[in-house]
Design an enzyme around this catalytic site. Sequence first.
Site, PDB file in Angstrom:
ATOM      1  N   LYS A  91      -7.963  -0.986   2.655  1.00  0.00           N
ATOM      2  CA  LYS A  91      -7.098  -2.032   3.235  1.00  0.00           C
ATOM      3  C   LYS A  91      -6.301  -1.482   4.414  1.00  0.00           C
ATOM      4  CE  LYS A  91      -4.779  -2.764  -0.606  1.00  0.00           C
ATOM      5  NZ  LYS A  91      -5.425  -1.767  -1.492  1.00  0.00           N
ATOM      6  N   ARG A 128       0.824  -9.362  -4.165  1.00  0.00           N
ATOM      7  CA  ARG A 128       0.119  -8.684  -5.253  1.00  0.00           C
ATOM      8  C   ARG A 128       0.323  -9.357  -6.600  1.00  0.00           C
ATOM      9  NH1 ARG A 128      -0.023  -3.251  -2.650  1.00  0.00           N
ATOM     10  NH2 ARG A 128      -1.019  -1.910  -4.136  1.00  0.00           N
ATOM     11  N   ARG A 157      -8.163  11.399  -0.025  1.00  0.00           N
ATOM     12  CA  ARG A 157      -7.290  10.872   1.037  1.00  0.00           C
ATOM     13  C   ARG A 157      -6.177  11.851   1.405  1.00  0.00           C
ATOM     14  NH1 ARG A 157      -4.648   5.109   0.396  1.00  0.00           N
ATOM     15  NH2 ARG A 157      -3.882   5.999  -1.566  1.00  0.00           N
ATOM     16  N   ARG A 183      -0.852  11.759  -1.024  1.00  0.00           N
ATOM     17  CA  ARG A 183       0.150  10.825  -1.520  1.00  0.00           C
ATOM     18  C   ARG A 183       0.473  11.131  -2.980  1.00  0.00           C
ATOM     19  NH1 ARG A 183      -1.169   4.682   0.033  1.00  0.00           N
ATOM     20  NH2 ARG A 183      -0.819   4.361  -2.196  1.00  0.00           N
ATOM     21  N   ARG A 236      -2.775   2.473 -11.427  1.00  0.00           N
ATOM     22  CA  ARG A 236      -2.809   1.514 -10.301  1.00  0.00           C
ATOM     23  C   ARG A 236      -3.985   0.555 -10.455  1.00  0.00           C
ATOM     24  NH1 ARG A 236      -2.973   5.718  -5.726  1.00  0.00           N
ATOM     25  NH2 ARG A 236      -3.444   3.968  -4.358  1.00  0.00           N
TER      26      ARG A 236
HETATM   27  P1  AP5 Z   1      -7.103   3.334   2.521  1.00  0.00           P
HETATM   28  O1  AP5 Z   1      -7.373   2.568   3.766  1.00  0.00           O
HETATM   29  O2  AP5 Z   1      -5.912   4.249   2.490  1.00  0.00           O
HETATM   30  O3  AP5 Z   1      -7.143   2.354   1.248  1.00  0.00           O
HETATM   31  P2  AP5 Z   1      -6.105   1.256   0.735  1.00  0.00           P
HETATM   32  O4  AP5 Z   1      -6.911   0.123   0.209  1.00  0.00           O
HETATM   33  O5  AP5 Z   1      -5.087   0.970   1.791  1.00  0.00           O
HETATM   34  O6  AP5 Z   1      -5.500   2.041  -0.482  1.00  0.00           O
HETATM   35  P3  AP5 Z   1      -4.025   2.222  -1.004  1.00  0.00           P
HETATM   36  O7  AP5 Z   1      -4.092   3.336  -2.014  1.00  0.00           O
HETATM   37  O8  AP5 Z   1      -3.041   2.397   0.123  1.00  0.00           O
HETATM   38  O9  AP5 Z   1      -3.771   0.888  -1.700  1.00  0.00           O
HETATM   39  P4  AP5 Z   1      -2.768   0.590  -2.788  1.00  0.00           P
HETATM   40  O10 AP5 Z   1      -2.875  -0.871  -2.820  1.00  0.00           O
HETATM   41  O11 AP5 Z   1      -2.974   1.303  -4.071  1.00  0.00           O
HETATM   42  O12 AP5 Z   1      -1.407   1.254  -2.226  1.00  0.00           O
HETATM   43  P5  AP5 Z   1      -0.135   0.679  -1.458  1.00  0.00           P
HETATM   44  O13 AP5 Z   1       0.312   1.686  -0.512  1.00  0.00           O
HETATM   45  O14 AP5 Z   1      -0.376  -0.699  -0.983  1.00  0.00           O
HETATM   46  O15 AP5 Z   1      -8.430   4.192   2.196  1.00  0.00           O
HETATM   47  C1  AP5 Z   1      -8.457   5.068   1.064  1.00  0.00           C
HETATM   48  C2  AP5 Z   1      -9.236   6.355   1.457  1.00  0.00           C
HETATM   49  O16 AP5 Z   1     -10.616   6.001   1.675  1.00  0.00           O
HETATM   50  C3  AP5 Z   1      -8.762   7.023   2.757  1.00  0.00           C
HETATM   51  O17 AP5 Z   1      -8.850   8.407   2.622  1.00  0.00           O
HETATM   52  C4  AP5 Z   1      -9.748   6.509   3.828  1.00  0.00           C
HETATM   53  O18 AP5 Z   1      -9.919   7.446   4.875  1.00  0.00           O
HETATM   54  C5  AP5 Z   1     -11.020   6.345   3.012  1.00  0.00           C
HETATM   55  N1  AP5 Z   1     -11.882   5.251   3.470  1.00  0.00           N
HETATM   56  C6  AP5 Z   1     -11.487   4.031   3.913  1.00  0.00           C
HETATM   57  N2  AP5 Z   1     -12.562   3.274   4.240  1.00  0.00           N
HETATM   58  C7  AP5 Z   1     -13.664   4.031   3.972  1.00  0.00           C
HETATM   59  C8  AP5 Z   1     -15.079   3.837   4.078  1.00  0.00           C
HETATM   60  N3  AP5 Z   1     -15.594   2.675   4.530  1.00  0.00           N
HETATM   61  N4  AP5 Z   1     -15.914   4.834   3.685  1.00  0.00           N
HETATM   62  C9  AP5 Z   1     -15.407   5.991   3.220  1.00  0.00           C
HETATM   63  N5  AP5 Z   1     -14.085   6.261   3.106  1.00  0.00           N
HETATM   64  C10 AP5 Z   1     -13.219   5.295   3.473  1.00  0.00           C
HETATM   65  O19 AP5 Z   1       0.907   0.542  -2.669  1.00  0.00           O
HETATM   66  C11 AP5 Z   1       1.432   1.694  -3.317  1.00  0.00           C
HETATM   67  C12 AP5 Z   1       2.452   1.291  -4.359  1.00  0.00           C
HETATM   68  O20 AP5 Z   1       3.537   0.581  -3.730  1.00  0.00           O
HETATM   69  C13 AP5 Z   1       1.946   0.341  -5.449  1.00  0.00           C
HETATM   70  O21 AP5 Z   1       1.323   1.040  -6.517  1.00  0.00           O
HETATM   71  C14 AP5 Z   1       3.262  -0.339  -5.876  1.00  0.00           C
HETATM   72  O22 AP5 Z   1       4.008   0.504  -6.708  1.00  0.00           O
HETATM   73  C15 AP5 Z   1       4.000  -0.471  -4.563  1.00  0.00           C
HETATM   74  N6  AP5 Z   1       3.748  -1.771  -3.898  1.00  0.00           N
HETATM   75  C16 AP5 Z   1       3.139  -1.938  -2.684  1.00  0.00           C
HETATM   76  N7  AP5 Z   1       3.053  -3.245  -2.383  1.00  0.00           N
HETATM   77  C17 AP5 Z   1       3.625  -3.914  -3.424  1.00  0.00           C
HETATM   78  C18 AP5 Z   1       3.819  -5.283  -3.706  1.00  0.00           C
HETATM   79  N8  AP5 Z   1       3.411  -6.260  -2.863  1.00  0.00           N
HETATM   80  N9  AP5 Z   1       4.434  -5.614  -4.864  1.00  0.00           N
HETATM   81  C19 AP5 Z   1       4.865  -4.681  -5.711  1.00  0.00           C
HETATM   82  N10 AP5 Z   1       4.686  -3.360  -5.518  1.00  0.00           N
HETATM   83  C20 AP5 Z   1       4.075  -2.970  -4.372  1.00  0.00           C
END
Ligand code: AP5
Length: 212
Positions: A19, A93, A127, A157, A168
């Site tokens: 994402k 979410r 990552r 991270r 997660r």
């Molecule tokens: P990446 O692009 O980083 O993936 P992502 O989907 O953004 O993953 P996240 O781990 O950031 O999502 P998340 O939803 O768990 O975390 P968030 O920060 O939102 O790609 C992942 C890896 O794969 C990278 O190394 C990349 O290089 C690689 N990659 C990408 N595309 C690829 C491809 N095509 N082929 C190969 N490799 C590839 O949330 C974190 C925490 O914050 C949550 O757990 C929660 O506690 C809190 N939080 C955030 N938003 C909310 C909300 N709305 N409500 C409540 N709590 C929230």
Amino acid sequence: MGRFVRSRIVMLGPPGAGKGTQASALSERYGIEYISTGDVLRSNIARGTPDGLAAKRYVDSGELVPDDLVVRIVREHIEGMKGKGFILDGFPRTLAQAESLNEFAEIEVVLNITLPESEVVARLSGRRICSACGRIYNIHHTGERSTCECGGSLVRRGDDRPEVIRQRLETYERRTRPVIEYYRARGVLREVDGIGSIDDVFRRAISRLEEE
Ligand code: AP5
């Protein structure tokens, strides 16, 4: 023929689906704001703000931060943009967040990146994030490196540990999957297959965004 470009976009998908990678590239392509609730929360935690202190234990354990805190952050951000387009990564979410978002923004399209769990775990374990500019790397593609092109150091991270990744994923299934159905029922959901290279997925995302 003109292109149909949307400017109020939500990006959904499981942890590690890509994402952040795709949403930040799409924001550059279309000149719209990239808003990641995960990044905003991590920045608040790092700076020790009251929001960061309230969010930390949830983020560290892979649980969702309470709806009211996250909704307030997103609402203030969007209202401060005075009508500029945006792409939301990681919000909404929960169904409650989706209902709240409806009250202050009309979403045109929801891109849902799909990816099997085995691939999610592999991607998250490799990552690395630049501590200065936030650029996302993966050691499975770039090899082990310790610095970003900007000179910042690359770090893992805190919530990319195996036990937190499991939590997660469980949280995603229980609380976020219903949001996909919520948007499907409203006719704005578009699926994007997350398998393949970053460029492959980017091309698919663009074609889903630009179709009528
Ligand atoms: P990446 O692009 O980083 O993936 P992502 O989907 O953004 O993953 P996240 O781990 O950031 O999502 P998340 O939803 O768990 O975390 P968030 O920060 O939102 O790609 C992942 C890896 O794969 C990278 O190394 C990349 O290089 C690689 N990659 C990408 N595309 C690829 C491809 N095509 N082929 C190969 N490799 C590839 O949330 C974190 C925490 O914050 C949550 O757990 C929660 O506690 C809190 N939080 C955030 N938003 C909310 C909300 N709305 N409500 C409540 N709590 C929230």
